[in-house]
Design a protein around this motif. Structure first.
Motif, short mmCIF file in Angstrom:
data_model
loop_
_atom_site.label_atom_id
_atom_site.label_comp_id
_atom_site.label_asym_id
_atom_site.label_seq_id
_atom_site.Cartn_x
_atom_site.Cartn_y
_atom_site.Cartn_z
N MET A 1 0.84 -1.19 0.00
CA MET A 1 0.00 0.00 0.00
C MET A 1 0.88 1.25 0.00
N TRP A 2 0.23 2.37 -0.27
CA TRP A 2 0.96 3.62 -0.34
C TRP A 2 0.34 4.64 0.61
N VAL A 3 1.20 5.55 1.09
CA VAL A 3 0.76 6.75 1.79
C VAL A 3 1.17 7.93 0.93
N TYR A 4 0.21 8.83 0.69
CA TYR A 4 0.49 10.06 -0.05
C TYR A 4 0.74 11.17 0.97
N ALA A 5 1.92 11.74 0.95
CA ALA A 5 2.28 12.80 1.91
C ALA A 5 2.57 14.09 1.16
N LYS A 6 2.05 15.19 1.69
CA LYS A 6 2.34 16.52 1.15
C LYS A 6 3.60 17.04 1.82
N THR A 7 4.63 17.29 1.03
CA THR A 7 5.93 17.72 1.56
C THR A 7 6.19 19.17 1.16
N ASP A 8 6.50 20.01 2.16
CA ASP A 8 6.79 21.42 1.90
C ASP A 8 8.02 21.56 1.00
N SER A 10 10.42 23.53 1.16
CA SER A 10 11.66 23.76 1.88
C SER A 10 12.27 22.47 2.41
N GLU A 11 11.48 21.40 2.46
CA GLU A 11 11.96 20.13 3.00
C GLU A 11 12.18 19.07 1.93
N VAL A 12 11.60 19.27 0.76
CA VAL A 12 11.60 18.18 -0.22
C VAL A 12 13.01 17.81 -0.68
N VAL A 47 -1.31 25.97 -2.72
CA VAL A 47 -2.54 26.37 -2.03
C VAL A 47 -2.19 27.55 -1.14
N GLN A 48 -2.80 28.70 -1.42
CA GLN A 48 -2.56 29.93 -0.67
C GLN A 48 -1.06 30.24 -0.57
N SER A 49 -0.38 30.15 -1.71
CA SER A 49 1.04 30.46 -1.87
C SER A 49 1.96 29.45 -1.19
N VAL A 50 1.42 28.34 -0.67
CA VAL A 50 2.24 27.29 -0.07
C VAL A 50 2.43 26.18 -1.10
N VAL A 51 3.69 25.90 -1.43
CA VAL A 51 4.01 24.91 -2.46
C VAL A 51 4.39 23.59 -1.80
N THR A 52 3.73 22.51 -2.22
CA THR A 52 4.05 21.18 -1.70
C THR A 52 4.22 20.20 -2.85
#
Length: 208
Positions: A1-8, A10-12, A47-52
């Motif tokens: 199985m997979w988990v979909y995670a939103k990564t900022d 600055s951290e990717v 989303v609202q200037s936040v890139v993930t």
């Protein structure tokens, strides 16, 4: 199985394929599940200037305990150190409830020139720019994360000393101290994390 995670964004850059991952879910709060990073997708979401970016975590589910749609809370370690001095992040954010002049006087007392410059940069009006400089600061782009900070050491006589430190890795609760500049900070020293206002002062400031 997979988990979909939103990564900022600055951290990717710190996330590498094959990295071990642990995660928890609300359905089994006492259990820790394990997986690894299998993909870091390049299509960004804003989303609202936040890139993930989507980071895909692959894991085994032999007992079929985990169902599609569950919310997972992930930990992806990107670095580690041993035998490091660390500070609570609240100490790094603390600012003493004093006027700018009082704070600068303490910096001068201990010869902390870096702290003086930091205080002036934090307060453009005190630095001599006036209201015009303050307005310009409001419109200035956000500065990159700094690798130095000033923490406030508490002495036995209840006086404060500003200590300038360089910082290493963080887990967002504590941050590694890689070096102490000029002053002394030893394991077990007390640092200030917050100020407590007496009730007699607080009551006058309460508004409903």
């Amino acid at each position: 199985m997979w988990v979909y995670a939103k990564t900022d964004e600055s951290e990717v850059g710190n996330i590498k394929l094959g990295k071990a991952v642990t995660f928890k879910v609300d359905a089994f709060p006492k259990d820790t599940f394990h997986g690894f990073v299998s993909q870091v997708r390049m299509n960004a979401t804003t989303v609202q200037s936040v890139v993930t970016y989507d980071t895909i975590i692959e894991f085994a589910n032999p007992d079929l305990k985990l169902f599609p749609g569950m919310t997972a809370y992930l930990t992806i370690p990107v670095a580690s150190v041993q035998n490091a001095m660390k500070l609570p992040n609240t100490a790094l954010r603390y600012k003493p409830p004093m006027s700018v002049e009082e704070v600068l006087a303490i910096y001068k007392k201990y010869g902390n020139e870096g702290g003086e410059r930091r205080q002036a940069a934090d307060d453009p009006v005190a630095a001599g720019g006036g209201a015009q400089a303050a307005r310009a600061t409001e419109n200035r782009p956000r500065a990159p994360k700094t690798d130095t900070a000033v923490v406030w050491k508490l002495h036995p006589d209840n006086t404060l000393e500003p200590i300038q430190v360089t910082l290493g890795i963080t887990d967002h609760a504590h941050t590694e101290v890689t070096s102490v500049l000029k002053e002394q900070l030893n394991e077990g020293d007390e640092v200030i994390i917050r100020s407590v206002v007496p009730k007699s002062q607080a009551l006058g400031g309460i508004r409903r």
